[in-house]
Design a protein around this motif. Structure first.
Motif, short mmCIF file in Angstrom:
data_model
loop_
_atom_site.label_atom_id
_atom_site.label_comp_id
_atom_site.label_asym_id
_atom_site.label_seq_id
_atom_site.Cartn_x
_atom_site.Cartn_y
_atom_site.Cartn_z
N LEU A 23 0.83 -1.20 0.00
CA LEU A 23 0.00 0.00 0.00
C LEU A 23 0.87 1.25 0.00
O LEU A 23 1.96 1.27 0.59
N GLU A 24 0.41 2.30 -0.65
CA GLU A 24 1.11 3.58 -0.61
C GLU A 24 0.08 4.71 -0.65
O GLU A 24 -1.03 4.55 -1.14
N TYR A 25 0.50 5.86 -0.09
CA TYR A 25 -0.33 7.06 -0.05
C TYR A 25 -1.73 6.79 0.50
O TYR A 25 -2.76 7.06 -0.13
N CYS A 26 -1.75 6.20 1.69
CA CYS A 26 -3.02 5.91 2.33
C CYS A 26 -2.82 5.80 3.83
O CYS A 26 -1.69 5.81 4.33
N ARG A 27 -3.91 5.69 4.56
CA ARG A 27 -3.89 5.55 6.00
C ARG A 27 -4.58 4.24 6.36
O ARG A 27 -5.72 4.00 5.95
N VAL A 28 -3.89 3.39 7.11
CA VAL A 28 -4.45 2.11 7.52
C VAL A 28 -5.03 2.27 8.92
O VAL A 28 -4.36 2.80 9.82
N MET A 29 -6.26 1.83 9.11
CA MET A 29 -6.94 2.04 10.39
C MET A 29 -7.91 0.91 10.68
O MET A 29 -8.20 0.08 9.82
N GLN A 30 -8.38 0.89 11.92
CA GLN A 30 -9.41 -0.06 12.33
C GLN A 30 -10.74 0.67 12.37
O GLN A 30 -10.85 1.78 12.86
N LYS A 31 -11.77 0.05 11.83
CA LYS A 31 -13.11 0.67 11.83
C LYS A 31 -14.14 -0.43 11.86
O LYS A 31 -14.12 -1.33 11.01
N ASP A 32 -15.01 -0.40 12.86
CA ASP A 32 -16.10 -1.37 12.99
C ASP A 32 -15.59 -2.81 12.99
O ASP A 32 -16.17 -3.70 12.36
N GLY A 33 -14.48 -3.04 13.69
CA GLY A 33 -13.97 -4.39 13.81
C GLY A 33 -13.23 -4.91 12.59
O GLY A 33 -12.93 -6.10 12.50
#
Length: 333
Positions: A23-33
């Motif tokens: 992945l590039e130019y993005c934000r990895v996050m947790q959302k709704d499990g």
């Protein structure tokens, strides 16, 4: 949505998982499990956020390239699912940030210990470690034979395992491997074979004047070199995942271990690089493919030829069989 428990996320064996991600130019996050990555796109209404799901229960490795960030909550879920994470430069090379030498590895106290115990039984003995290195080299050629004989696309590109050039090089390789008395002999023999394979691939794909450059170069004009470096890092990801699952530290190498603390990753990755990464790097360079197209091609080849399965089988076999009396006597004859 309720969060998954760690046991829910480990129902798919690592050797059967299908996905590696860059992945590039993005934000990895947790959302709704779930673990998602967020990107921005331009539209008639201005910048819009787009979310894409990462199927972590079916993933092995996540490489984060330029312009990426990741939240603590996402890292927690990735760790629960047993996904290895690495921070890299553009296109997956070079690897910038590491824990356990190559990767951020999930922290688990419930991995098996039998393979580490068996590995340690032979690793401190020079003769047994040399026997293990030879077994790795034999497995490497066996896999090359299997892949090049089976893959119709590679055959169509002229990669013929039975060609006179390849067979002559393998005859020399086997003779010198059997006669090797130390790891440096094996490394020299390995380098000589790889040089022949580079020349063979370059001739097949009309890559005139090819010279191997191992260090990534932002000003490089050789797509074959760029793809080789990129594909090798993908292979390192699979190798690191294999060793993490089996609980074998990266420092206990059988080939490259004199100068590299994480050398076992390189040993295991070498099992598949010549068979898969090398030919497709040259083929994709000839076709002027993009990095993404090359990456998709190599990852699909890893899946088609069960590369991760082969790594697991080989490492487990070496760990559990190399320390037997019969095996050592056979390799000393």
């Amino acid at each position: 949505m309720n969060d998954f428990s760690p046991s829910d996320l480990k129902t798919i064996l690592h050797s059967k998982r299908a996905n590696m991600y860059y992945l590039e130019y993005c934000r990895v996050m947790q959302k709704d499990g779930r673990v998602l990555y967020l990107t921005e796109s331009l539209s008639s209404k201005g910048n819009e956020n787009q979310y894409f799901n990462i199927p972590i229960a079916n993933s092995t490795v996540l490489l984060l390239g330029n312009g990426t960030s990741i939240t603590q909550a996402a890292m927690r879920m990735l760790a629960q699912a047993g996904v290895l994470v690495g921070f890299s430069g553009g296109g997956g090379t070079p690897l910038h940030m590491a824990c356990e030498v190559e990767w951020f590895t999930p922290q688990s106290e419930y991995r098996p210990t039998e393979y580490l115990h068996s590995w340690m039984q032979f690793w401190f003995d020079d003769n047994k470690r040399l026997a293990a290195a030879k077994q790795f080299q034999q497995a490497r050629i066996a896999y090359l034979h299997t892949v090049w004989q089976k893959d119709r696309d590679l055959k169509g590109e002229g990669f013929d395992f039975n060609s006179a050039q390849i067979q002559t090089a393998l005859d020399t390789f086997h003779t010198r491997t059997d006669a090797a008395n130390k790891q440096s002999d094996l490394l020299l023999t390995e380098a000589q074979l790889t040089k022949v394979l580079y020349k063979y691939a370059a001739n097949n794909t009309n890559a005139q004047g090819f010279t191997r450059q191992h260090q990534p170069d932002t000003n490089s004009t050789s797509k074959a070199n760029d793809f080789l470096n990129h594909g090798n890092y993908l292979a390192y990801g699979l190798a690191a995942s294999c060793l993490w699952v089996l609980g074998i530290p990266h420092g206990f190498a059988v080939m490259h271990g004199k100068t590299r603390r994480g050398a076992l990753v390189f040993d295991v990755a070498d099992l598949i690089k010549d068979a898969v990464v090398l030919p497709w790097a040259f083929v994709c360079a000839k076709e002027n493919a993009t990095e993404q197209e090359f990456r998709q091609q190599v990852l699909q080849a890893f899946t088609d030829h069960k590369s991760l399965d082969f790594m697991f089988d080989t490492v487990k076999q070496v760990a559990l069989q190399t320390n037997t009396k019969e095996h050592i006597e056979a390799n000393q004859l």
